[in-house]
Structures are given as structure tokens and as C-alpha cells.
Design a protein around this motif. Structure first.
Motif, PDB file in Angstrom:
ATOM      1  N   ARG A 174      20.574 131.581  82.979  1.00 32.85           N
ATOM      2  CA  ARG A 174      19.492 132.485  83.361  1.00 32.85           C
ATOM      3  C   ARG A 174      18.514 131.736  84.250  1.00 32.85           C
ATOM      4  O   ARG A 174      18.053 130.635  83.903  1.00 32.85           O
ATOM      5  CB  ARG A 174      18.772 133.054  82.134  1.00 32.85           C
ATOM      6  CG  ARG A 174      19.693 133.896  81.245  1.00 32.85           C
ATOM      7  CD  ARG A 174      18.952 134.678  80.176  1.00 32.85           C
ATOM      8  NE  ARG A 174      19.907 135.402  79.333  1.00 32.85           N
ATOM      9  CZ  ARG A 174      19.570 136.365  78.480  1.00 32.85           C
ATOM     10  NH1 ARG A 174      18.292 136.713  78.346  1.00 32.85           N
ATOM     11  NH2 ARG A 174      20.500 136.971  77.760  1.00 32.85           N
ATOM     12  N   ILE A 175      18.197 132.339  85.403  1.00 30.01           N
ATOM     13  CA  ILE A 175      17.307 131.708  86.387  1.00 30.01           C
ATOM     14  C   ILE A 175      16.121 132.633  86.630  1.00 30.01           C
ATOM     15  O   ILE A 175      16.287 133.815  86.936  1.00 30.01           O
ATOM     16  CB  ILE A 175      18.042 131.447  87.718  1.00 30.01           C
ATOM     17  CG1 ILE A 175      19.275 130.565  87.493  1.00 30.01           C
ATOM     18  CG2 ILE A 175      17.098 130.793  88.722  1.00 30.01           C
ATOM     19  CD1 ILE A 175      20.159 130.428  88.724  1.00 30.01           C
ATOM     20  N   PHE A 176      14.910 132.093  86.494  1.00 30.89           N
ATOM     21  CA  PHE A 176      13.674 132.865  86.689  1.00 30.89           C
ATOM     22  C   PHE A 176      12.731 132.078  87.576  1.00 30.89           C
ATOM     23  O   PHE A 176      12.557 130.879  87.376  1.00 30.89           O
ATOM     24  CB  PHE A 176      13.002 133.117  85.340  1.00 30.89           C
ATOM     25  CG  PHE A 176      11.666 133.829  85.461  1.00 30.89           C
ATOM     26  CD1 PHE A 176      11.590 135.205  85.406  1.00 30.89           C
ATOM     27  CD2 PHE A 176      10.495 133.108  85.642  1.00 30.89           C
ATOM     28  CE1 PHE A 176      10.364 135.858  85.522  1.00 30.89           C
ATOM     29  CE2 PHE A 176       9.266 133.752  85.770  1.00 30.89           C
ATOM     30  CZ  PHE A 176       9.209 135.138  85.701  1.00 30.89           C
ATOM     31  N   PRO A 177      12.061 132.728  88.543  1.00 33.03           N
ATOM     32  CA  PRO A 177      12.265 134.092  89.003  1.00 33.03           C
ATOM     33  C   PRO A 177      13.237 134.105  90.176  1.00 33.03           C
ATOM     34  O   PRO A 177      13.742 133.046  90.563  1.00 33.03           O
ATOM     35  CB  PRO A 177      10.867 134.497  89.454  1.00 33.03           C
ATOM     36  CG  PRO A 177      10.317 133.212  90.028  1.00 33.03           C
ATOM     37  CD  PRO A 177      10.884 132.099  89.181  1.00 33.03           C
ATOM     38  N   ILE A 178      13.454 135.271  90.765  1.00 33.61           N
ATOM     39  CA  ILE A 178      14.256 135.327  91.991  1.00 33.61           C
ATOM     40  C   ILE A 178      13.360 135.713  93.174  1.00 33.61           C
ATOM     41  O   ILE A 178      13.828 136.225  94.184  1.00 33.61           O
ATOM     42  CB  ILE A 178      15.448 136.285  91.864  1.00 33.61           C
ATOM     43  CG1 ILE A 178      15.001 137.698  91.527  1.00 33.61           C
ATOM     44  CG2 ILE A 178      16.424 135.776  90.827  1.00 33.61           C
ATOM     45  CD1 ILE A 178      16.139 138.711  91.604  1.00 33.61           C
ATOM     46  N   THR A 179      12.078 135.455  93.015  1.00 37.21           N
ATOM     47  CA  THR A 179      11.100 135.678  94.080  1.00 37.21           C
ATOM     48  C   THR A 179      10.314 134.391  94.321  1.00 37.21           C
ATOM     49  O   THR A 179      10.354 133.459  93.516  1.00 37.21           O
ATOM     50  CB  THR A 179      10.094 136.774  93.689  1.00 37.21           C
ATOM     51  OG1 THR A 179       9.292 136.297  92.594  1.00 37.21           O
ATOM     52  CG2 THR A 179      10.793 138.060  93.282  1.00 37.21           C
ATOM     53  N   ASP A 180       9.581 134.374  95.428  1.00 32.77           N
ATOM     54  CA  ASP A 180       8.639 133.287  95.631  1.00 32.77           C
ATOM     55  C   ASP A 180       7.337 133.616  94.913  1.00 32.77           C
ATOM     56  O   ASP A 180       7.232 134.619  94.204  1.00 32.77           O
ATOM     57  CB  ASP A 180       8.421 133.001  97.123  1.00 32.77           C
ATOM     58  CG  ASP A 180       7.782 134.164  97.878  1.00 32.77           C
ATOM     59  OD1 ASP A 180       7.219 135.086  97.240  1.00 32.77           O
ATOM     60  OD2 ASP A 180       7.847 134.161  99.125  1.00 32.77           O
ATOM     61  N   MET A 181       6.328 132.775  95.083  1.00 33.74           N
ATOM     62  CA  MET A 181       5.076 132.978  94.360  1.00 33.74           C
ATOM     63  C   MET A 181       4.265 134.158  94.890  1.00 33.74           C
ATOM     64  O   MET A 181       3.249 134.527  94.310  1.00 33.74           O
ATOM     65  CB  MET A 181       4.239 131.700  94.386  1.00 33.74           C
ATOM     66  CG  MET A 181       4.764 130.633  93.449  1.00 33.74           C
ATOM     67  SD  MET A 181       3.639 129.221  93.247  1.00 33.74           S
ATOM     68  CE  MET A 181       3.783 128.428  94.850  1.00 33.74           C
TER      69      MET A 181
END
Length: 238
Positions: free
Chosen positions: A185-192
Motif C-alpha cells: 500500500r502506497i500513500f498518497p498518489i498525489t503531491d502536496m
């Protein structure tokens, strides 16, 4: 809505910070319940100053953490962690409208949680002689194939895409998959700023070709506004 950007001012940092989230935050971030992890082996990478590994082992979960920072001594990490909390809290306060203040009621509680995570992490390092904390230089990990049941990776991949190229993402995810039997599981898939990583669909296709499922999922945790999605990668049945 995916891709919507809330922030008008950015959090500006001019150094790499050694910060951590608490055990409770991790369960929300990765949409996990404690009973799902009992009896499992878990990798937290990068672990930073998070208290997940410390608390997990107290609760019957075999967890280790891996991070570049762990090349430094415990005392140096403790000092840097405390300094970095003092450094970043005023910067967050300057752009506090970029954040949701429901999990943390205010900036004081945020600071207290960051200190708690650091303290629990450092205490575990001291008591175990850092035996659960592996210094690594990604994208290489010092573990055997399928060594962990579950791998959790927070606040590195996708979030810093301006500084980390696509190939590092591919190489690192490939290595996380190599050492994991069941799920990453990888969080997040956005930038800040809440912007979805623009090559996430390519990465998902590549993951599927490797024999895994890749699903975007809403997290139960949102501190940065619109930074609330993770990538769940599961091994497909053979």
C-alpha cells in the motif's frame, strides 16, 4: 474530485526532515484495522520517525522499518527529529488553510502527535539497538524475496514527483513487490498540492503486467486537503 487542487500557497521546505506519524495515523492512512495485521510480517518503508514499527511489535505484529536516515545514530536522529518539528510546525501554521483540522484540532495537537511519534520511535530504537530499523538506499532493499506479508510506504513515492523521476518510482515499486508476498500500500498518489501523479496510470498498467492488481482507494485520513488516496497493490491468484 481527482486532480482538484485546493492549495494556493505551498509548504516551502529547504531541507529533508525527519518526521513521523503515529500508529493511529498509520491505521487511518492505510485503511487498516489492527486485527488485519496480527500475525503478519510488515515492512514500513520509508519508516522515518514513525512509531508504527514500535507499537506494532508491542501488539504481536512483526514489523521492521527501512529508511536512509537510519544510517545515523539514535542520538543524532533524536536531535534532528526534535529540531525538524520545531522547524516545520511554524511553516505549516503559515499555510494552515491548506490543511483539514479535524483529526488534529489545532497546531498544538499536531506538534504533540509528531513529538509522540518521534519519542516512541526513538525509544524502540534504543531498547532494540536499532535491530528493527534498517538503513537503506532505495531502490535497493536488503531483504529476501517475499520476506514480508505486507509493505506500507508513505509520503515518498508520487508525493515528490518533481524531484524523483519516473524510473526511480518503477525501480522502487519493483523492489517493494519483490520483498512482499501479499500486498503493498502506497500513500498518497498525489503531491502536496493534491495533484494526482500524472503517470500513475502507466505505473498501474506496469504493475498489472507484473502479475499484481493495482487499485486506487480512498484513505480514511486527510490532513493535506485532497491528499487522501492510496494505491493498493495485491498479488493476483495464480
Amino acid at each position: 474530485m481527482a486532480g482538484q487542487v485546493y492549495n494556493t500557497k505551498k509548504l516551502e521546505l529547504n531541507r529533508v526532515v525527519f518526521l513521523g506519524r503515529t500508529w493511529e495515523e498509520y491505521l487511518l492512512i492505510f485503511d487498516l484495522k489492527e486485527e488485519q495485521l496480527i500475525g503478519k510480517s510488515v515492512l514500513d518503508c520509508p519508516g522515518g520517525a514513525c512509531s508504527f514499527t514500535a507499537i506494532a511489535n508491542q501488539r504481536g505484529i512483526r514489523s521492521v522499518a527501512a529508511d536512509l536516515a537510519y544510517y545515523h545514530s539514535v542520538e543524532a536522529l533524536k536531535e534532528k527529529g526534535l529540531q525538524d518539528i520545531e522547524y516545520i510546525i511554524p511553516k505549516i501554521e503559515q499555510v494552515k488553510d491548506n490543511y483539514r483540522w479535524d483529526y488534529f484540532e489545532n497546531i498544538v495537537e499536531l506538534k504533540n502527535k509528531r513529538v509522540t511519534a518521534l519519542s516512541q520511535c526513538i525509544k524502540d530504537m534504543e531498547e532494540t539497538n536499532k535491530s528493527r530499523y534498517f538503513p537503506v538506499v532505495l531502490p535497493v532493499l536488503p531483504f529476501e524475496d517475499g520476506f514480508f506479508d505486507i509493505t506500507l510506504s508513505a509520503h515518498l513515492l508520487f508525493m515528490y514527483a518533481d524531484n524523483i523521476d519516473y524510473y526511480f518510482h518503477i525501480q522502487t515499486i519493483d523492489e517493494l513487490l519483490r520483498v512482499t508476498k501479499e500486498e503493498v500500500r502506497i500513500f498518497p498518489i498525489t503531491d502536496m498540492n493534491g495533484k494526482r501523479y500524472d503517470r500513475i496510470d502507466e505505473i498501474k498498467e506496469w504493475i498489472v503486467m507484473r502479475g499484481w492488481e493495482a487499485v486506487e482507494s480512498k484513505s480514511s485520513y486527510e490532513f493535506h486537503k485532497n491528499v487522501n488516496t492510496m494505491l493498493k497493490i495485491r498479488k493476483t491468484s495464480e
